[in-house]
Design an enzyme around this catalytic site. Structure first.
Site, PDB file in Angstrom:
ATOM      1  N   ARG A   1       0.807  -1.224   0.000  1.00  0.00           N
ATOM      2  CA  ARG A   1       0.000   0.000   0.000  1.00  0.00           C
ATOM      3  C   ARG A   1       0.844   1.280   0.000  1.00  0.00           C
ATOM      4  NH1 ARG A   1      -4.799  -0.330   2.945  1.00  0.00           N
ATOM      5  NH2 ARG A   1      -3.855  -2.164   3.894  1.00  0.00           N
TER       6      ARG A   1
ATOM      7  N   TYR B   1     -14.336  -3.485   4.362  1.00  0.00           N
ATOM      8  CA  TYR B   1     -13.724  -3.126   5.651  1.00  0.00           C
ATOM      9  C   TYR B   1     -14.342  -1.866   6.253  1.00  0.00           C
ATOM     10  CZ  TYR B   1     -10.028  -5.489   2.960  1.00  0.00           C
ATOM     11  OH  TYR B   1      -9.320  -6.319   2.142  1.00  0.00           O
TER      12      TYR B   1
ATOM     13  N   CYS C   1     -26.146  -3.849  -7.447  1.00  0.00           N
ATOM     14  CA  CYS C   1     -27.331  -4.247  -6.671  1.00  0.00           C
ATOM     15  C   CYS C   1     -26.955  -4.887  -5.344  1.00  0.00           C
ATOM     16  CB  CYS C   1     -28.178  -5.198  -7.497  1.00  0.00           C
ATOM     17  SG  CYS C   1     -28.662  -4.416  -9.026  1.00  0.00           S
TER      18      CYS C   1
HETATM   19  N1  LLP Z   1       3.471  -9.129   2.892  1.00  0.00           N
HETATM   20  C1  LLP Z   1       2.518 -10.046   3.132  1.00  0.00           C
HETATM   21  C2  LLP Z   1       2.909 -11.418   3.446  1.00  0.00           C
HETATM   22  C3  LLP Z   1       1.166  -9.688   3.073  1.00  0.00           C
HETATM   23  O1  LLP Z   1       0.221 -10.597   3.340  1.00  0.00           O
HETATM   24  C4  LLP Z   1       0.805  -8.341   2.754  1.00  0.00           C
HETATM   25  C5  LLP Z   1      -0.583  -7.931   2.680  1.00  0.00           C
HETATM   26  C6  LLP Z   1       1.844  -7.426   2.501  1.00  0.00           C
HETATM   27  C7  LLP Z   1       3.152  -7.843   2.586  1.00  0.00           C
HETATM   28  C8  LLP Z   1       1.584  -6.005   2.130  1.00  0.00           C
HETATM   29  O2  LLP Z   1       0.908  -5.284   3.110  1.00  0.00           O
HETATM   30  P1  LLP Z   1       0.823  -3.681   2.976  1.00  0.00           P
HETATM   31  O3  LLP Z   1       2.224  -3.114   3.020  1.00  0.00           O
HETATM   32  O4  LLP Z   1       0.137  -3.352   1.688  1.00  0.00           O
HETATM   33  O5  LLP Z   1       0.033  -3.264   4.154  1.00  0.00           O
HETATM   34  N2  LLP Z   1      -6.961  -5.728   0.970  1.00  0.00           N
HETATM   35  C9  LLP Z   1      -6.562  -5.110   2.215  1.00  0.00           C
HETATM   36  C10 LLP Z   1      -5.117  -5.373   2.521  1.00  0.00           C
HETATM   37  C11 LLP Z   1      -4.784  -6.836   2.612  1.00  0.00           C
HETATM   38  C12 LLP Z   1      -3.321  -7.054   2.847  1.00  0.00           C
HETATM   39  C13 LLP Z   1      -2.964  -8.461   2.747  1.00  0.00           C
HETATM   40  N3  LLP Z   1      -1.567  -8.716   2.905  1.00  0.00           N
HETATM   41  C14 LLP Z   1      -6.872  -3.628   2.141  1.00  0.00           C
HETATM   42  O6  LLP Z   1      -7.440  -3.187   1.142  1.00  0.00           O
HETATM   43  O7  LLP Z   1      -6.621  -2.892   3.092  1.00  0.00           O
END
Ligand code: LLP
Length: 431
Positions: free
Chosen positions: A293, A333, A358
């Protein structure tokens, strides 16, 4: 994920007004809507570069940034990050194919995930990736068998579950005992004699990931301390350890937070502290981090057009042509995304901003003070660069949206909008 009561618009130099008209860097969003129609994801290349450089500057070196491509796996974005030296954290064969397609160095790819299939394991070994992050004993058995068959030694990393509370939305907390992720420490520890003796496995790293959108850096410091102590044990047991992977979770500001997040430097400092306290700093390991992100989230916005404004039961509904099919985070969420009108206007009355799908859950904002908009007006949803397009669906038979990358004062189409025919191109009708 609405943690706060505020409803602000996070400042951005990449989505800003120029003479009353909202632009992505130099390109007016109205021009993008005219050229590419809506809904369209718009990304600022400069914002991605800046995020990458800022993150790289904030972590202890040497460090491999393995971008969690699940956040946004568009090839143009992957290629751009790869050119800056970025690696990848992948979770599927499809994500591996994307990395190979853009020529990302396999030696910078780590493969996470609790359910890798034999096909995916073979693909990863054939590609020569940096490491398979193993998350269970049966997975180790499967990798060892495949490596034996092929006469190779598979590089693996033990992803341990540090049981640290990340204090984030429960759906994106991954480092607690009761989640499906990672190996419990005592299980991982008991595996060391077997792994060190194996001819077909090389234990080259340890990893963890406590969760996404971490509010503060303490969970990261705690997790790295636990992981670092385990790395020391691995080395003592004779493992050829090369790296320690602290996972992802760097937060971005969406605008609803009551308190500001810890700055990225605090995460770098937390990692350094964890390494020092645990004694792992002396091991000379390469650090790996897996931000998703943080690199792309605020570099992207979802550009959408108002279809109708509808008054009903003393409520105002602003219905736009984007939906949960493009950005599912509010539905999934209860996540907050800031809304900005493309023609500058102050917020007026409260309204619900909804899509045409829908489902009652198809909303972007509930009772939000929105600008006075009319049919045909353009809006953007901020913070849509991460987990927007990569979680998109065709529900309600809606073609996938277009994606545009703004670079050097020009808007480049980086994903064509799907046609109606694309929706059923792969479907077959038996005679
Ligand atoms: N590494 C692993 C093993 C992960 O499972 C994830 C995210 C990341 C790195 C990256 O995380 P970040 O830096 O993006 O926080 N769909 C959700 C987020 C799910 C994240 C899943 N794993 C949302 O929209 O907030």
């Amino acid at each position: 994920m609405d943690r706060g009561t505020r409803a602000d618009i996070p400042p951005s130099s990449h989505f800003a007004y120029r003479l009353g008209a909202l632009a992505c860097d130099e390109v007016p969003l109205s021009v993008i809507a005219e050229r590419f129609d809506t809904p369209t994801f718009v990304y600022s290349a400069r914002a991605i570069d800046e995020a990458y450089d800022a993150l790289a500057a904030s972590v202890p070196q040497p460090c491999l940034i393995a971008y969690a491509i699940k956040a946004n796996s568009n090839l143009a974005i992957l290629a751009r990050l790869a050119r800056r030296g970025c690696g990848a954290d992948i979770v599927s064969g499809g994500e591996l194919a994307r990395c190979l397609e853009v020529g990302l160095d396999p030696k910078k790819i780590v493969f996470s995930g609790v359910g890798k299939t034999d096909r995916e394991l073979c693909m990863a070994l054939d590609a020569g990736i940096r490491a398979l992050h193993v998350e269970s004993v049966p997975e180790i058995d499967a990798i060892e068998a495949i490596a034996r068959d092929r006469g190779v030694r598979a590089p693996i990393t033990l992803r341990v579950n540090p049981d640290v509370d990340p204090k984030t939305h429960p759906y994106i907390a991954t480092g607690l005992h009761d989640t499906k992720f990672g190996l419990e420490l005592d299980v991982a520890r008991a595996l060391l004699p077997r792994l060190c003796a194996s001819e077909h496995l090389a234990l080259e790293g340890v990893a963890c990931h406590v969760g996404s959108q971490l509010a503060g850096a303490e969970p990261m410091a705690d997790a790295v301390e636990i992981l670092g102590a385990f790395a020391v044990e691995c080395v003592r047991a004779g493992a050829p350890l090369r790296s320690l992977d602290a996972g992802g979770g760097w937060p971005i500001r969406y605008g609803d937070e009551d308190l500001d997040y810890a700055p990225w430097e605090a995460f770098g400092a937390a990692i350094r502290r964890g390494l020092e306290i645990s004694g792992a700093a002396a091991l000379g390991l390469e650090l790996i981090v897996e931000p998703g992100r943080a690199l792309v989230g605020d570099a992207g916005a979802l550009l959408t057009r108002v279809v109708f404004v509808k008054e009903q039961h003393q409520k105002r509904f602003v219905i736009v042509d984007a939906a949960m099919t493009e950005l599912i985070r509010p539905a999934l969420y209860d996540a907050y995304h800031a809304v900005m009108p493309v023609r500058a206007a102050a917020p007026a009355g409260a309204a619900d901003l909804v899509g045409p799908v829908c489902e009652t859950g198809d909303f972007f904002a509930i009772d939000r003070a929105l600008p006075p908009v009319a049919r045909g007006d353009l809006l953007i949803l901020r913070g849509a660069g991460a987990y927007g397009m990569s979680m998109a669906s065709q529900y309600n038979s809606r073609p996938l949206a277009a994606e545009v990358l703004v670079e050097g004062g020009e808007a480049h189409l980086v994903r064509r909008r799907q046609s109606f025919e694309d929706l059923f191109r792969d479907e077959l009708r038996p005679a």
